[in-house]
Scaffold this motif. Structure first.
Motif, PDB file in Angstrom:
ATOM      1  N   ARG A  71       0.920  -0.999  -0.149  1.00 50.38           N
ATOM      2  CA  ARG A  71      -0.110   0.070   0.064  1.00 50.38           C
ATOM      3  C   ARG A  71       1.012   1.326  -0.108  1.00 50.38           C
ATOM      4  O   ARG A  71       1.933   1.221   0.236  1.00 50.38           O
ATOM      5  CB  ARG A  71      -1.127   0.006   1.119  1.00 50.38           C
ATOM      6  CG  ARG A  71      -0.389  -0.208   2.549  1.00 50.38           C
ATOM      7  CD  ARG A  71      -1.324  -0.064   3.718  1.00 50.38           C
ATOM      8  NE  ARG A  71      -0.901  -0.283   4.956  1.00 50.38           N
ATOM      9  CZ  ARG A  71      -1.051  -1.210   5.786  1.00 50.38           C
ATOM     10  NH1 ARG A  71      -1.988  -2.350   5.378  1.00 50.38           N
ATOM     11  NH2 ARG A  71      -0.474  -1.199   6.906  1.00 50.38           N
ATOM     12  N   GLY A  72       0.376   2.444  -0.227  1.00 51.33           N
ATOM     13  CA  GLY A  72       1.093   3.543  -0.531  1.00 51.33           C
ATOM     14  C   GLY A  72       0.200   4.668  -0.379  1.00 51.33           C
ATOM     15  O   GLY A  72      -0.971   4.710  -0.622  1.00 51.33           O
ATOM     16  N   VAL A  73       0.899   5.900   0.014  1.00 55.09           N
ATOM     17  CA  VAL A  73       0.248   6.960   0.271  1.00 55.09           C
ATOM     18  C   VAL A  73       1.105   8.361  -0.094  1.00 55.09           C
ATOM     19  O   VAL A  73       2.447   8.251   0.086  1.00 55.09           O
ATOM     20  CB  VAL A  73      -0.153   7.238   2.055  1.00 55.09           C
ATOM     21  CG1 VAL A  73       0.864   7.367   2.830  1.00 55.09           C
ATOM     22  CG2 VAL A  73      -1.161   8.330   1.902  1.00 55.09           C
ATOM     23  N   LEU A  74       0.649   9.563  -0.313  1.00 52.76           N
ATOM     24  CA  LEU A  74       1.370  10.507  -0.666  1.00 52.76           C
ATOM     25  C   LEU A  74       1.259  11.430   0.550  1.00 52.76           C
ATOM     26  O   LEU A  74       0.096  11.648   1.063  1.00 52.76           O
ATOM     27  CB  LEU A  74       0.663  11.378  -1.963  1.00 52.76           C
ATOM     28  CG  LEU A  74       1.568  12.493  -2.430  1.00 52.76           C
ATOM     29  CD1 LEU A  74       2.856  12.109  -3.015  1.00 52.76           C
ATOM     30  CD2 LEU A  74       0.809  13.062  -3.607  1.00 52.76           C
ATOM     31  N   LEU A  75       2.342  12.069   0.804  1.00 50.63           N
ATOM     32  CA  LEU A  75       2.538  12.831   1.964  1.00 50.63           C
ATOM     33  C   LEU A  75       3.003  14.512   1.437  1.00 50.63           C
ATOM     34  O   LEU A  75       4.186  14.423   0.863  1.00 50.63           O
ATOM     35  CB  LEU A  75       3.518  12.162   3.152  1.00 50.63           C
ATOM     36  CG  LEU A  75       3.660  13.222   4.321  1.00 50.63           C
ATOM     37  CD1 LEU A  75       2.429  13.326   5.283  1.00 50.63           C
ATOM     38  CD2 LEU A  75       4.859  12.568   5.195  1.00 50.63           C
ATOM     39  N   HIS A  76       2.215  15.203   1.910  1.00 48.91           N
ATOM     40  CA  HIS A  76       3.101  16.523   1.610  1.00 48.91           C
ATOM     41  C   HIS A  76       3.126  17.442   2.780  1.00 48.91           C
ATOM     42  O   HIS A  76       2.321  17.410   3.794  1.00 48.91           O
ATOM     43  CB  HIS A  76       1.881  17.506   0.797  1.00 48.91           C
ATOM     44  CG  HIS A  76       1.499  16.931  -0.655  1.00 48.91           C
ATOM     45  ND1 HIS A  76       2.509  17.335  -1.421  1.00 48.91           N
ATOM     46  CD2 HIS A  76       0.449  16.189  -1.029  1.00 48.91           C
ATOM     47  CE1 HIS A  76       1.892  16.834  -2.772  1.00 48.91           C
ATOM     48  NE2 HIS A  76       0.745  16.191  -2.488  1.00 48.91           N
ATOM     49  N   CYS A  77       4.322  17.971   2.977  1.00 46.74           N
ATOM     50  CA  CYS A  77       4.563  18.716   4.248  1.00 46.74           C
ATOM     51  C   CYS A  77       4.811  20.003   3.970  1.00 46.74           C
ATOM     52  O   CYS A  77       4.778  20.930   5.075  1.00 46.74           O
ATOM     53  CB  CYS A  77       5.769  18.190   4.835  1.00 46.74           C
ATOM     54  SG  CYS A  77       5.902  16.629   5.475  1.00 46.74           S
ATOM     55  N   THR A  78       4.719  20.601   2.673  1.00 47.89           N
ATOM     56  CA  THR A  78       4.854  22.078   2.353  1.00 47.89           C
ATOM     57  C   THR A  78       3.742  22.444   1.657  1.00 47.89           C
ATOM     58  O   THR A  78       3.254  21.811   0.580  1.00 47.89           O
ATOM     59  CB  THR A  78       6.034  22.100   1.680  1.00 47.89           C
ATOM     60  OG1 THR A  78       7.214  21.504   2.036  1.00 47.89           O
ATOM     61  CG2 THR A  78       6.626  23.558   1.413  1.00 47.89           C
ATOM     62  N   PRO A  79       3.159  23.688   1.940  1.00 47.90           N
ATOM     63  CA  PRO A  79       3.367  24.662   3.097  1.00 47.90           C
ATOM     64  C   PRO A  79       3.047  24.189   4.265  1.00 47.90           C
ATOM     65  O   PRO A  79       3.437  24.429   5.383  1.00 47.90           O
ATOM     66  CB  PRO A  79       2.877  25.963   2.635  1.00 47.90           C
ATOM     67  CG  PRO A  79       1.435  25.460   1.678  1.00 47.90           C
ATOM     68  CD  PRO A  79       2.076  24.265   1.062  1.00 47.90           C
ATOM     69  N   VAL A  80       1.962  23.311   4.583  1.00 47.31           N
ATOM     70  CA  VAL A  80       1.585  22.526   5.574  1.00 47.31           C
ATOM     71  C   VAL A  80       1.189  21.379   5.346  1.00 47.31           C
ATOM     72  O   VAL A  80       0.942  20.704   4.106  1.00 47.31           O
ATOM     73  CB  VAL A  80       0.261  23.381   5.995  1.00 47.31           C
ATOM     74  CG1 VAL A  80       0.300  24.793   6.562  1.00 47.31           C
ATOM     75  CG2 VAL A  80      -1.128  23.158   4.911  1.00 47.31           C
ATOM     76  N   PRO A  81       1.342  20.488   6.463  1.00 45.26           N
ATOM     77  CA  PRO A  81       0.904  18.982   6.310  1.00 45.26           C
ATOM     78  C   PRO A  81      -0.437  18.774   5.460  1.00 45.26           C
ATOM     79  O   PRO A  81      -1.443  19.344   6.125  1.00 45.26           O
ATOM     80  CB  PRO A  81       0.973  18.406   7.709  1.00 45.26           C
ATOM     81  CG  PRO A  81       2.020  19.250   8.562  1.00 45.26           C
ATOM     82  CD  PRO A  81       1.581  20.638   7.919  1.00 45.26           C
ATOM     83  N   ALA A  82      -0.459  17.800   4.511  1.00 51.17           N
ATOM     84  CA  ALA A  82      -1.788  17.475   3.683  1.00 51.17           C
ATOM     85  C   ALA A  82      -1.563  16.236   3.127  1.00 51.17           C
ATOM     86  O   ALA A  82      -0.342  15.839   3.128  1.00 51.17           O
ATOM     87  CB  ALA A  82      -1.711  18.744   2.905  1.00 51.17           C
ATOM     88  N   GLY A  83      -2.516  16.067   2.480  1.00 55.56           N
ATOM     89  CA  GLY A  83      -2.350  14.826   1.477  1.00 55.56           C
ATOM     90  C   GLY A  83      -3.338  13.734   2.116  1.00 55.56           C
ATOM     91  O   GLY A  83      -3.751  13.959   3.443  1.00 55.56           O
ATOM     92  N   PRO A  84      -3.251  12.504   1.592  1.00 55.83           N
ATOM     93  CA  PRO A  84      -4.094  11.319   2.265  1.00 55.83           C
ATOM     94  C   PRO A  84      -3.804  10.462   3.219  1.00 55.83           C
ATOM     95  O   PRO A  84      -4.252   9.766   4.039  1.00 55.83           O
ATOM     96  CB  PRO A  84      -4.314  10.266   0.981  1.00 55.83           C
ATOM     97  CG  PRO A  84      -3.217  10.806   0.186  1.00 55.83           C
ATOM     98  CD  PRO A  84      -2.892  12.246   0.338  1.00 55.83           C
ATOM     99  N   HIS A  85      -2.309  11.004   3.817  1.00 57.71           N
ATOM    100  CA  HIS A  85      -1.770  10.358   5.054  1.00 57.71           C
ATOM    101  C   HIS A  85      -2.653  10.620   5.985  1.00 57.71           C
ATOM    102  O   HIS A  85      -2.719  11.584   6.519  1.00 57.71           O
ATOM    103  CB  HIS A  85      -0.258  10.840   4.966  1.00 57.71           C
ATOM    104  CG  HIS A  85       0.330  10.113   6.071  1.00 57.71           C
ATOM    105  ND1 HIS A  85       0.236   9.781   7.409  1.00 57.71           N
ATOM    106  CD2 HIS A  85       1.568   9.175   5.912  1.00 57.71           C
ATOM    107  CE1 HIS A  85       1.219   9.258   7.829  1.00 57.71           C
ATOM    108  NE2 HIS A  85       1.954   8.632   7.044  1.00 57.71           N
ATOM    109  N   PRO A  86      -3.087   9.468   6.791  1.00 56.30           N
ATOM    110  CA  PRO A  86      -3.876   9.556   8.132  1.00 56.30           C
ATOM    111  C   PRO A  86      -3.088  10.533   9.022  1.00 56.30           C
ATOM    112  O   PRO A  86      -4.091  11.047  10.020  1.00 56.30           O
ATOM    113  CB  PRO A  86      -4.320   8.236   8.522  1.00 56.30           C
ATOM    114  CG  PRO A  86      -3.126   7.332   7.954  1.00 56.30           C
ATOM    115  CD  PRO A  86      -2.927   8.097   6.788  1.00 56.30           C
TER     116      PRO A  86
END
Length: 154
Positions: A71-86
């Motif tokens: 399984r995989g998930v995309l994690l965005h940390c910039t500019p604020v934490p976002a994405g489908p990571h729980p």
């Protein structure tokens, strides 16, 4: 074993990258005389600045023994934490504390059994604009949690 995990991760990354492209093509206005799609406006107006691309983020994968599941998930940390990571905020905070070095994550200290049920994780993409390509195999999910904390908890 690692080659097939890398292949599966690449397939998931390709699928994740295709989603925004499919969404933008689905919202396009059908070709009609006198109609201009919004995406074509920067080409028609020379002074218009192209829209800035969002940061790609980190594509995280987690796979079981002998690649029995992945399984995989995309994690965005910039500019604020976002994405489908729980747990995006906790994962980004852990990465910030380790300055993006996944080998230096503080994790969650607790005892684990010696059961051997390996899990392989990978992180591909960019953290704070810096290219990242990392993968590692742990003896079991407990040891993964001890080493990486919230980053691979999805």
């Amino acid at each position: 074993m690692h080659r097939s995990a890398a292949f599966a991760a690449a397939a998931l990354l390709t699928a994740a990258a295709a989603v925004p492209a499919a969404a933008s093509s689905a919202s396009r206005v059908p070709d009609r005389p006198g109609t201009v799609a919004a995406a074509e406006l920067p080409e028609l107006i020379p002074d218009a600045a192209p829209a800035a691309k969002p940061a790609r983020g980190l594509f995280l994968t987690l796979s079981g023994s002998e690649n029995t599941w992945i399984r995989g998930v995309l994690l965005h940390c910039t500019p604020v934490p976002a994405g489908p990571h729980p747990e995006a905020a906790a994962a980004c905070a852990a990465l910030d504390a380790a300055r993006g070095d996944l080998d230096r994550l503080s994790g969650e200290r607790h005892p684990c059994t010696k059961q051997y049920d390996p899990v392989t994780v990978s992180a591909t993409g960019a953290w704070r604009g810096r290219p990242t390509a990392w993968h590692k195999t742990f003896a079991n999910a407990c040891e993964l949690a001890v080493a990486t904390g919230a980053v691979f908890r999805f």
